[in-house]
Design an enzyme around this catalytic site. Structure first.
Site: not given
Ligand SMILES: Cc1cc2nc3c(=O)[nH]c(=O)nc-3n(C[C@H](O)[C@H](O)[C@H](O)COP(=O)(O)O)c2cc1C
Ligand code: SF4
Ligand SMILES: Cc1cc2nc3c(=O)[nH]c(=O)nc-3n(C[C@H](O)[C@H](O)[C@H](O)COP(=O)(O)OP(=O)(O)OC[C@H]3O[C@@H](n4cnc5c(N)ncnc54)[C@H](O)[C@@H]3O)c2cc1C
Ligand code: SF4
Ligand code: SF4
Lengths: 436, 450
Positions: A204, A353, A139
């Site tokens: 995390n 592109c 955290c």
């Molecule tokens: C609101 C919130 C609270 C979190 N609280 C904790 C926590 O209490 N303990 C923990 O290990 N990770 C906590 N995390 C981290 C998540 O467990 C996780 O590692 C992190 O969000 C990455 O995963 P994701 O991209 O799927 O969200 C929290 C994440 C969020 C968004």
């Molecule tokens: S759709 Fe055609 S013009 Fe547009 S990025 Fe892809 S290849 Fe290039």
């Protein structure tokens, strides 16, 4: 039908999809709903030591960035560990485990960096009959100022010490959750390994400021005119998480150490990628917080379908399969030559592109041919960089086509060598090793 | 005799007040902020964007859409107005399905172009609501330019000339400016007095004097203008209406569609506007569609468009034909009028002859069809009235009965430019009139500066 049952350091779950320790696993109500929806396991929202619980801010705790159509790409939070009473949590954990014996229930813990504190809490958790513990060393805000969370996770010696205390004081499997807010994630992983951890989980959240309010010049989320950095997660962090998982999976010192992959997992495909890089299970937070628990249906079914289509019978056929293909830059084959090729039937002629290559790369795509709007790769100029593929709005419209050995690379005027050769032996490398 | 909806003949008040209001509400209601954001996100910010190429005024469409997407609607409006000061009207009336939106790469990608017209309206509405003025007059040059006609061509020309610091006098035959924006465009495309609001918005730049009720050929001559001004721009549109060439055309109830629409556009109370129970519209262009649709919206029970060629030859776009069909208008092809059937001098029906293409030439087959009609609208095209040029036709050369110009809008007469519907080779669109007015102003400016 593929068998996606998981056995991760002895913890069994009907599928590898766990909810990460966070608001979705905060209390019995949420976790019951998650299990009903089909999640294979949960890591309960982090518990702290006995006593008055921590308090959260009462203003906004999330910030975000969005892609087109306001699709949530990255979420940031300034939430702390559970703000509910320890014994209430323990009672609920015990009841939920009883109700759902086939699901994995891991308890996340964060107590002060003293052996006594860990000794005190571990028996309480054991008593719930939970399947294991996860040590929250990740955290990045609020708790780290109190000498916990990332403050421990950033010091490998502390990581090793706390893991050892836990291993000595409980029979439960120990998963060590790592912080990404560190330069080399292998260091704390090695330390956890040395301390005897059964597994690591990562990542995390990442220190972040998602945006600045331009009316009052304060970072978001803003609490009474001020903001602090929060923890970043969601689809935007997936590439960082994948790399960190791969670093640990291919580090000879931690090779074979079970990994629970976390960070931005939103679809079955994301999950499969984490598995392929060496994760035994995956944990999800933001995707559930964005779309609700039902997404696990798509994840389970999608993973099974893909495994069936590819003939992978069990998770073990997938886990770690991509790890050996992660190498260092210097070992990449410099005799591998690709050229972009545009499929004119799919091209919608947006010109992206062209302008990307023209303005910022190698002037290798036409815009007009014989007075007509026409986009085609000029092989004499194309370095094969893949930028055009990434900016093209039509998936599959531009392909990177490898030149066969012996074919002429029109850019260099040389024939493609049939043999592998990398930078370590390249004539331009001042410290090249003599070729045998 | 029944009242209201089923009253025979030509009658007013066929519908209730709410029905009129509903029928003549905005055809494409404005996008709100969320809708605009969602739509703007769809734009790919194309290189050398095909939509811009397809726009007669070459608005930098990807840029203005990106400005909407980044929550900068005023910046977006400026991008639009830089190229097209009547961008608000064009957003409402352009047949985008045959211009920018037809060219949009998302039309090719998934058959659903970015809604450029509606986004353009979003931005221009925002600027006009905020009364954000983006242009200032340059220092006065002391040069004076006369403009004949306050339609889109004349207005665009006037604004650009004012920006360059010239003194502009617009001479307009009608009592109100706007041209067909005010008198011609279908009411549901530009409700709520938008045409006048737009004229006020662009006149705010200053340096433009508008003289209403002043007609070239009646109140002054082209010679007067070239004598009193350094340059002249002719933007009189098409004042004449083509004749049907059918027997009995003079009967009561046979009307010019354009005149009828002008009445409709000026009517204070639509309930006071009489419309036939059975209406036949002759023509195949935008005017025919507009007259037919608006007749239906006014409560006509049966409205039939008769066009002398096939569907593929109609000038009205597929979108407009669909619109007419959705409003209950019947479109019939391969029919040309031969005779108006009258009862006591009032039209009661129309006789039409079937047509066919023979060796590439259209001719009647001899077979006829009679339709009942209380009202017949002629919508077979307007024509340029060269007479107003007052005998100067010798100097202002015509081409195909309209004024001949070069690419910059110069006529054959020194110091006289022209643009809009009155010049040859145009496509009779508001947006093209704007482009020609603007480009002529640049040409005049270069000539005056040189
Ligand atoms: C609101 C919130 C609270 C979190 N609280 C904790 C926590 O209490 N303990 C923990 O290990 N990770 C906590 N995390 C981290 C998540 O467990 C996780 O590692 C992190 O969000 C990455 O995963 P994701 O991209 O799927 O969200 C929290 C994440 C969020 C968004
Ligand atoms: S759709 Fe055609 S013009 Fe547009 S990025 Fe892809 S290849 Fe290039
Ligand atoms: C019924 C109808 C519907 C249409 N709908 C659409 C549409 O949906 N979308 C679209 O893009 N285009 C539409 N058009 C075409 C569009 O309105 C014209 O192309 C555009 O208005 C041309 O602009 P202009 O300035 O050349 O002429 P006009 O708009 O005709 O303006 C000419 C002005 O000159 C004045 N004038 C004429 N003679 C004299 C004179 N002798 N002395 C002084 N002043 C004079 C007139 O009173 C008028 O104000 C429609 C046209 C009609 C008739
Ligand atoms: S691969 Fe790179 S160099 Fe080649 S065309 Fe694409 S953008 Fe240009
Ligand atoms: S063609 Fe369509 S997607 Fe491309 S810039 Fe124009 S509006 Fe945007």
């Amino acid at each position: 039908m593929a068998d996606i049952r998981s056995n991760f350091v002895g913890i069994k779950s009907p599928n590898p999809f766990w909810l990460a320790s966070a608001p979705p696993t905060d209390k019995a109500y949420n976790v019951e709903r998650a299990f009903k929806a089909g999640w294979g396991g949960v890591v309960w929202k982090t518990l702290g030591e006995e006593g008055p619980p921590v308090v959260n801010v009462n203003g906004p705790r999330y910030g975000a960035i969005w892609g087109a159509d306001r699709r949530l790409l990255g979420l940031n939070n300034i939430e702390l560990i559970t703000d509910r009473d320890l014994y209430l949590n323990l009672r609920e954990i015990k009841q939920v485990k009883k109700n759902w014996p086939d699901r994995a229930l891991i308890v996340s813990l964060m107590v002060p960096c003293e052996e006594q504190a860990w000794k005190a809490i571990l028996p309480l958790v054991e008593e719930t009959e939970a399947d294991g513990i996860e040590l929250n060393f990740g955290c990045p805000h609020g708790m780290s100022e109190r000498g916990m969370g990332a403050a421990v996770g950033q010091v490998p010696e502390y990581v090793e010490m706390v893991v050892r205390w836990c291993k000595q004081n409980t029979r439960m499997p120990v998963i060590t959750k790592l912080t990404p807010n560190i330069t080399d994630v292998r260091q704390p992983a090695r330390a956890a390994h040395a301390g005897g951890t059964d597994a690591v989980s990562l990542i995390n959240t990442i220190n972040s400021i998602t945006s600045v309010n331009l009316d009052n010049f304060a970072p978001e989320p803003t609490i009474d005119g001020k903001g602090s950095h929060g923890g970043y997660c969601g689809p935007a962090v997936k590439p960082i998480a994948l790399n960190m998982v791969a670093e640990i999976a291919r580090d000879p010192q931690t090779a074979g150490l079970p990994i629970s992959g976390i960070g931005g997992i939103t679809t079955w495909r994301d999950a499969a990628e984490f598995l392929a890089l060496g994760s035994g299970t995956v944990q999800v937070c933001t995707a559930a917080m964005t779309y609700g628990f039902k997404i696990v249906e798509e994840m389970i079914e999608g993973l099974e379908n893909w495994m069936d289509a590819k003939g992978h019978a069990t998770l073990d056929d997938v886990i770690g399969r991509a790890a050996p293909n992660v190498t260092d830059w210097q070992y990449l084959n410099l005799n591998y030559v690709t050229k972009a090729r545009i499929d004119q039937d799919q091209c919608i002629k947006c010109g992206r592109c062209h302008i990307a290559c023209e303005d910022t790369s190698h002037q290798a795509i036409t815009a007009m041919v014989d007075g007509k709007r026409h986009f085609e790769v000029i092989e004499e100029e194309c370095v094969g960089c893949n930028l055009c593929v990434n900016v093209c709005p039509v998936e599959g419209c531009i392909d990177m086509v490898p030149l066969a050995a012996g074919a002429l690379d029109k850019r260099t005027g040389e024939k493609v060598e049939p043999v592998y050769a990398n930078w370590t032996t390249h004539p331009n490398n001042p410290s090249k090793v003599a070729a045998e | 005799m029944a009242d209201g909806l089923y009253a025979d003949g030509i009658a007013a008040g066929r519908l209730s007040g709410e029905e009129y209001e509903k029928n003549f509400a905005d055809l494409h209601p404005p996008l709100d902020r969320h809708e605009a954001a969602v739509e703007a996100d769809r734009c790919y910010f194309c290189f050398d964007a095909p939509c811009t190429t397809a726009c007669p005024t070459s608005i930098d469409i990807p840029m203005f859409i990106r400005q909407i997407a980044t929550d900068n609607p005023l910046g977006s409006a400026r991008t639009i107005f830089d190229q097209n000061i009547l961008g608000g009207m064009c957003a409402r009336v352009c047949p985008t399905e045959t211009l920018c939106e037809e060219a949009c790469v998302r039309e090719e990608a998934e058959g659903k172009p970015v809604q450029i017209g509606r986004l353009q309206r979003y931005a221009t509405d925002a600027a006009m609501e905020a009364d954000a003025q983006f242009y200032e007059r340059a220092a006065p040059t002391g040069k004076s330019v006369a403009i004949v006609g306050a339609g889109p061509a004349g207005l665009a020309c006037a604004h650009r000339l004012a920006m360059h610091g010239h003194d502009v006098t617009i001479l307009e035959a009608r009592p109100k400016p706007g041209g067909l924006n005010e008198f011609g465009i279908a009411a549901y495309k530009t409700p709520n007095g938008f045409a006048q609001a737009e004229v006020d918005y662009l006149m705010a730049i200053g340096g433009i004097r508008l003289e209403e009720g002043k007609a070239l050929g009646r109140d002054f001559s082209l010679g007067d203008l070239t004598r009193d001004h350094d340059a002249v721009f002719l933007g009189m549109g098409l004042a004449g209406v083509n004749a049907l060439g059918a027997e009995g055309e003079a009967a009561d109830g046979v009307e010019s569609a354009v005149d009828y629409i002008a009445h409709l556009r000026q009517a204070r109370d639509l309930a006071s506007l009489p419309v036939g129970r059975r209406v036949v519209v002759i023509g195949g262009g935008m005017t025919a569609i507009d007259a037919a649709v608006q007749a239906r919206l006014l409560g006509a029970e049966e409205v039939t468009i008769c066009y002398r060629r096939g569907q593929e030859h109609m000038n009205a776009s597929a979108f407009e034909q669909d619109l007419a069909a959705s409003k209950g208008v019947t479109i019939r092809h391969w029919l040309q009028p031969t005779r108006i059937i009258a009862d006591n001098g009032r039209v009661s029906g129309i006789e039409l002859e079937y047509t066919a293409l023979k060796d590439g030439r259209l001719s009647g087959t001899g077979e006829t069809l009679t339709l009942r009609a209380d009202q017949v609208f002629k919508a077979i095209g307007q024509s340029f009235e060269a007479g107003v040029l007052n005998g100067s036709t010798a100097s202002v050369e015509l081409e195909g009965r309209r004024i001949k110009t070069d690419a910059e809008g110069r006529t054959s007469m020194p110091n006289v430019w022209a643009g809009g519907d009155c010049i040859a080779g145009g496509d009779d669109l508001t947006v093209s009139a704007v482009a020609q007015g603007r480009d002529a102003a640049e040409s005049i400016h270069r000539a005056l500066a040189g």
